[in-house]
Design a protein around this motif. Structure first.
Motif, PDB file in Angstrom:
ATOM      1  N   GLY A 140       0.830  -1.205   0.000  1.00 34.00           N
ATOM      2  CA  GLY A 140       0.000   0.000   0.000  1.00 34.00           C
ATOM      3  C   GLY A 140       0.859   1.247   0.000  1.00 34.00           C
ATOM      4  O   GLY A 140       2.072   1.187  -0.223  1.00 34.00           O
ATOM      5  N   GLU A 141       0.224   2.392   0.244  1.00 42.50           N
ATOM      6  CA  GLU A 141       1.011   3.636   0.154  1.00 42.50           C
ATOM      7  C   GLU A 141       1.588   4.049   1.484  1.00 42.50           C
ATOM      8  O   GLU A 141       2.751   4.447   1.563  1.00 42.50           O
ATOM      9  N   GLY A 142       0.822   3.976   2.536  1.00 38.73           N
ATOM     10  CA  GLY A 142       1.327   4.394   3.834  1.00 38.73           C
ATOM     11  C   GLY A 142       0.255   4.237   4.883  1.00 38.73           C
ATOM     12  O   GLY A 142      -0.926   4.149   4.552  1.00 38.73           O
ATOM     13  N   PRO A 143       0.643   4.195   6.148  1.00 37.08           N
ATOM     14  CA  PRO A 143      -0.324   3.989   7.228  1.00 37.08           C
ATOM     15  C   PRO A 143      -1.327   5.129   7.335  1.00 37.08           C
ATOM     16  O   PRO A 143      -0.986   6.285   7.087  1.00 37.08           O
ATOM     17  N   GLY A 144      -2.557   4.803   7.695  1.00 35.71           N
ATOM     18  CA  GLY A 144      -3.564   5.783   8.093  1.00 35.71           C
ATOM     19  C   GLY A 144      -3.606   5.881   9.612  1.00 35.71           C
ATOM     20  O   GLY A 144      -2.700   5.391  10.304  1.00 35.71           O
ATOM     21  N   GLU A 174      -3.768   2.453  11.550  1.00 39.01           N
ATOM     22  CA  GLU A 174      -2.500   1.738  11.399  1.00 39.01           C
ATOM     23  C   GLU A 174      -1.417   2.383  12.266  1.00 39.01           C
ATOM     24  O   GLU A 174      -0.623   1.691  12.919  1.00 39.01           O
ATOM     25  N   PRO A 207      -0.268  -2.726   9.280  1.00 40.01           N
ATOM     26  CA  PRO A 207      -0.869  -2.220   8.051  1.00 40.01           C
ATOM     27  C   PRO A 207      -2.325  -2.664   7.880  1.00 40.01           C
ATOM     28  O   PRO A 207      -2.691  -3.769   8.297  1.00 40.01           O
ATOM     29  N   PHE A 208      -3.126  -1.811   7.267  1.00 39.97           N
ATOM     30  CA  PHE A 208      -4.483  -2.155   6.845  1.00 39.97           C
ATOM     31  C   PHE A 208      -5.305  -2.796   7.968  1.00 39.97           C
ATOM     32  O   PHE A 208      -5.722  -3.952   7.876  1.00 39.97           O
ATOM     33  N   ASN A 227       3.959  -1.248   3.197  1.00 38.31           N
ATOM     34  CA  ASN A 227       3.626   0.030   2.572  1.00 38.31           C
ATOM     35  C   ASN A 227       4.878   0.686   1.997  1.00 38.31           C
ATOM     36  O   ASN A 227       5.996   0.378   2.409  1.00 38.31           O
ATOM     37  N   HIS A 242      -7.043   0.570  -4.787  1.00 35.55           N
ATOM     38  CA  HIS A 242      -6.861   0.615  -3.340  1.00 35.55           C
ATOM     39  C   HIS A 242      -8.213   0.337  -2.668  1.00 35.55           C
ATOM     40  O   HIS A 242      -9.238   0.867  -3.109  1.00 35.55           O
TER      41      HIS A 242
HETATM   42  N1  URA Z   1      -3.818   2.482   3.353  1.00 31.40           N
HETATM   43  C1  URA Z   1      -2.578   2.103   2.962  1.00 31.40           C
HETATM   44  O1  URA Z   1      -2.143   2.386   1.847  1.00 31.40           O
HETATM   45  N2  URA Z   1      -1.855   1.396   3.837  1.00 31.40           N
HETATM   46  C2  URA Z   1      -2.281   1.043   5.060  1.00 31.40           C
HETATM   47  O2  URA Z   1      -1.548   0.382   5.787  1.00 31.40           O
HETATM   48  C3  URA Z   1      -3.589   1.449   5.437  1.00 31.40           C
HETATM   49  C4  URA Z   1      -4.332   2.176   4.567  1.00 31.40           C
END
Ligand code: URA
Length: 189
Positions: A41-45, A48, A54-55, A82, A156
Motif C-alpha cells: 500500500g502507500e502508507g499507514p492511516g 494503522e 498495516p491495513f 507500505n 486501493h
Molecule cells: N492504506 C494504505 O495504503 N496502507 C495502510 O496500511 C492502510 C491504509
C-alpha cells in the motif's frame, strides 16, 4: 542488506524524514516472511499508526475480505507492507522525499522475502514500483515483469469504499491474481 532483526530495529528507530516526528508507531509490515505474494500500500492511516499494523481500519477489513475471496490470509500466506512506514499527517499522499527516504527498507524486505508476485494497492504504490506514469484506472489488473517478479496493481480498498461501483473490476483482477498464483507459486495454496 540487513537481516530481519536488524531491519526491523532500524525501522523502529528511523529518523530519516519528518514523519518520524508525528508518528505513534512505525508500521513495519505483517505476514509470512516466506510468502510468495506481497501486497504493498502507500502508507499507514490513523488506525494503522495507532496499532502499528498495516491495513487494520475499514479499508483493511475490505482488504482481508478480498484476500479471503482467493484463499489468501495475512497470517498465513501473504506479506503486507507500505511504501512509507509512518503515517503522513491528515492521510495526505506521501511526498516523494518521504518515499525516497523510506523505500530502501521496503526494498530490503522484498530482498529478504524474494516474492514471486507483488500486488500494488492503488496508484501511489504502482507509480513507485511498476512505472512512474502508471495509470491506475486503465492499467489495474495488467501484468508487468521486473527482475523476474510478476507485478500488478489493483484499486486501493479505500477507493472501492468511496466508489462501490468499482467492485466488479477488482473482482476480475483478483481472479486473474489467483490464476497467476496457481501458475507461478509453489507453496501459497
Ligand atoms: N492504506 C494504505 O495504503 N496502507 C495502510 O496500511 C492502510 C491504509
Amino acid at each position: 542488506m540487513m537481516d530481519w532483526l536488524e531491519l526491523e530495529r532500524a525501522c523502529l528507530s528511523c529518523q530519516k524524514c519528518a514523519l518520524a516526528d508525528t508518528r505513534h508507531n512505525v508500521v513495519f509490515g505483517v505476514g509470512a516472511r516466506d510468502a510468495e505474494v506481497m501486497f504493498i500500500g502507500e502508507g499507514p492511516g490513523e488506525n494503522e499508526d495507532l496499532q502499528g499494523e498495516p491495513f487494520v481500519g475499514r479499508a483493511g477489513k475490505l482488504l482481508d475480505d478480498m484476500l479471503e475471496l482467493i484463499d489468501l490470509d495475512r497470517t498465513k500466506n501473504v506479506y503486507i507492507a507500505n511504501i512509507v512506514k509512518c503515517r503522513p499527517p491528515q492521510n495526505r499522499d506521501p511526498l516523494n522525499t518521504e518515499q525516497d527516504a523510506c523505500i530502501g527498507y521496503l526494498r530490503n524486505q522484498v530482498a529478504l522475502i524474494r516474492p514471486k508476485i507483488i500486488v500494488c494497492l492503488g496508484r501511489i504504490a504502482a507509480m513507485r514500483l511498476i512505472k512512474p506514469d502508471f495509470k491506475i484506472s486503465k492499467e489495474h489488473g495488467q501484468w508487468f515483469e521486473k527482475a523476474g517478479v510478476h507485478m500488478t496493481a489493483i484499486l486501493h480498498p479505500a477507493a472501492i469504499l468511496r466508489d462501490p461501483r468499482r467492485r466488479p473490476e477488482t473482482f476480475e483482477d483478483l481472479k486473474k491474481l489467483q490464476a497467476k498464483i496457481r501458475e507461478v507459486c509453489t507453496h501459497t495454496y
